[in-house]
Enzyme design. Structure first.
Site, short mmCIF file in Angstrom:
data_model
loop_
_atom_site.label_atom_id
_atom_site.label_comp_id
_atom_site.label_asym_id
_atom_site.label_seq_id
_atom_site.Cartn_x
_atom_site.Cartn_y
_atom_site.Cartn_z
N GLU A 11 0.80 -1.24 0.00
CA GLU A 11 0.00 0.00 0.00
C GLU A 11 0.83 1.29 0.00
O GLU A 11 0.62 2.18 0.83
CB GLU A 11 -0.97 -0.01 1.20
CG GLU A 11 -1.87 -1.24 1.21
CD GLU A 11 -2.82 -1.31 2.42
OE1 GLU A 11 -2.71 -0.48 3.32
OE2 GLU A 11 -3.67 -2.22 2.44
N ASN A 15 2.13 -5.21 -3.13
CA ASN A 15 0.73 -5.55 -2.83
C ASN A 15 -0.08 -4.28 -2.54
O ASN A 15 0.38 -3.39 -1.83
CB ASN A 15 0.73 -6.46 -1.58
CG ASN A 15 -0.60 -7.11 -1.28
OD1 ASN A 15 -1.20 -7.73 -2.14
ND2 ASN A 15 -1.06 -6.98 -0.04
N GLU A 37 -6.06 -10.88 -1.14
CA GLU A 37 -6.87 -10.65 0.07
C GLU A 37 -8.35 -10.58 -0.27
O GLU A 37 -9.10 -9.78 0.29
CB GLU A 37 -6.44 -9.34 0.76
CG GLU A 37 -4.95 -9.25 1.02
CD GLU A 37 -4.53 -8.03 1.85
OE1 GLU A 37 -5.40 -7.36 2.44
OE2 GLU A 37 -3.31 -7.78 1.91
C1 XIL Z 1 -6.09 -6.21 8.53
C2 XIL Z 1 -6.47 -7.38 9.45
O1 XIL Z 1 -7.42 -8.18 8.80
C3 XIL Z 1 -7.01 -6.85 10.76
O2 XIL Z 1 -7.21 -7.93 11.67
C4 XIL Z 1 -6.04 -5.83 11.37
O3 XIL Z 1 -6.60 -5.28 12.53
C5 XIL Z 1 -5.71 -4.74 10.37
O4 XIL Z 1 -5.21 -5.33 9.17
N1 XIL Z 1 -4.94 -4.72 3.80
C6 XIL Z 1 -3.91 -5.50 4.26
C7 XIL Z 1 -4.11 -6.34 5.46
O5 XIL Z 1 -2.86 -5.59 3.62
O6 XIL Z 1 -2.95 -6.52 6.20
C8 XIL Z 1 -5.21 -5.79 6.34
O7 XIL Z 1 -5.44 -6.73 7.39
C9 XIL Z 1 -6.47 -5.55 5.54
C10 XIL Z 1 -6.20 -4.53 4.45
#
Ligand code: XIL
Length: 338
Positions: A151, A192, A258
């Site tokens: 990100e 990513n 994801e």
């Molecule tokens: C999220 C998790 O699912 C949560 O449990 C945590 O509190 C915050 O992070 N993008 C990503 C992930 O790359 O690491 C994130 O995961 C969701 C969005």
């Protein structure tokens, strides 16, 4: 190693083990040369046998939902804690599953000792270098792919003004990939991000940046499309397809890293069917693009999902319901593989 000795609660009250009969999803995906994965929440993995069973039967790949992030792994400077991550990696390897590492450089899960200190550029570079080298070396030979940087861009395509960007400058991105490669020459190294599935300013910025890095020999092997989507994605699937194609044209491996499809709650049965169709179509598009090698969902069961907390009013985003029963979306993935 058997899974049961670690467990205290054999099943969740009121639920039966799903009868998935050797999970067609996993075996069919493997036969088609693609991995189907899930992000794993460690408390559920440690405490629910049905979570372990569903995970190992259904998926060929895992990602750590949280336990490989910077703050989890290095809570104090130079003090590394890999116990939860090792638990997951051992589980995965004992069940013949691959592991994606997530994530080395991000603006979230930055520990207070990093975020709240004042650093010179050289000092913060050394902090990041040591974090990446130690973490990637620890999992060398076990983690087959890393989300090295997560990100890094804003929606308008500009650099996100993270501590890494502000102190080190944009070269933190390539440095991270170079250090990760130094620590594990064999792992696939990914950039990513979310909202880069279709064309747009952010996805164009990522495309241009990755093209530039590859032209200069920086070791970026893949791009992760997070794919946290809603039913609205249905109208952008042709853009998704062409975006996949242009990324593949850079020689990159593509993973959907994801995926979840959040629905408004209370959920309507018709939406579960639309969700299923979307999951199935996304997998079909991935199967038709040779560079697309994995589809990972951000969790496995609606019982444990980040969606209700982070998107109030939404839920039901995953393949299994709160009782670990397969949803229409699960069947749609099986149908796409067939
Ligand atoms: C999220 C998790 O699912 C949560 O449990 C945590 O509190 C915050 O992070 N993008 C990503 C992930 O790359 O690491 C994130 O995961 C969701 C969005």
């Amino acid at each position: 190693m058997p899974t049961s000795p670690l467990l205290t609660s054999p099943t969740i009250a009121g639920t039966a083990s799903p009868k998935l009969e050797n999970a067609p999803l996993r075996s069919m995906a493997t036969a088609r040369g693609i991995d189907i994965g899930a992000a794993v929440a460690i408390p559920a993995l440690r405490n629910e046998s049905i979570y372990q069973d569903t995970l190992a039967r259904t998926f060929s790949l895992v990602t750590a939902e949280n336990v490989m992030k910077f703050a989890a792994v290095e809570p104090a400077r130079g003090q590394f804690n890999f116990s939860d991550a090792d638990f997951l990696v051992d589980f995965a390897l004992n069940h013949d599953m691959k592991v994606r590492g997530h994530t080395l450089v991000w603006h979230q899960a930055v520990p207070a000792w990093v975020q709240n200190a004042t650093w010179t550029k050289d000092e913060l570079k050394e902090v990041l270098r040591n974090h990446i080298l130690t973490t990637v070396r620890h999992f060398r030979g076990k983690v087959f792919a890393w989300d090295v940087v997560n990100e890094a861009f804003e929606e308008d395509g500009s650099w996100r003004k993270t501590i890494w960007y502000s102190v080190i400058g944009p070269e933190y991105l390539e440095l991270a990939f170079l250090w990760a490669r130094e620590a594990d020459p064999d792992a696939l190294l990914f950039y990513n991000d979310y909202n880069i599935e279709t064309s747009g300013r952010k996805s164009d910025a990522v495309y241009t940046t990755l093209k530039n890095l590859r032209n200069r020999g920086i070791p970026v092997d893949g791009v992760g499309l997070q794919m946290h989507i809603t039913l609205a994605m249905q109208s952008s699937l042709s853009s998704f397809k062409s975006n996949l194609n242009r990324l593949a044209g850079l020689g990159l491996v593509v993973h959907i890293t994801e995926m979840d499809v959040r629905l408004q709650t209370p959920v309507r049965p018709a939406d579960l069917e639309k969700q299923a169709e979307l999951y199935g179509t996304v997998l079909s598009i991935c199967l038709n693009e040779p560079a697309c090698k994995a589809l990972v969902t951000w969790g496995l069961t609606d019982r444990h999902s980040w969606i209700p907390q982070f998107f109030p009013g939404y839920g039901n985003a995953l393949l299994f319901d709160e009782n670990y029963l397969p949803k229409p979306a699960y069947n749609a993935l099986v149908a796409a593989l067939r």
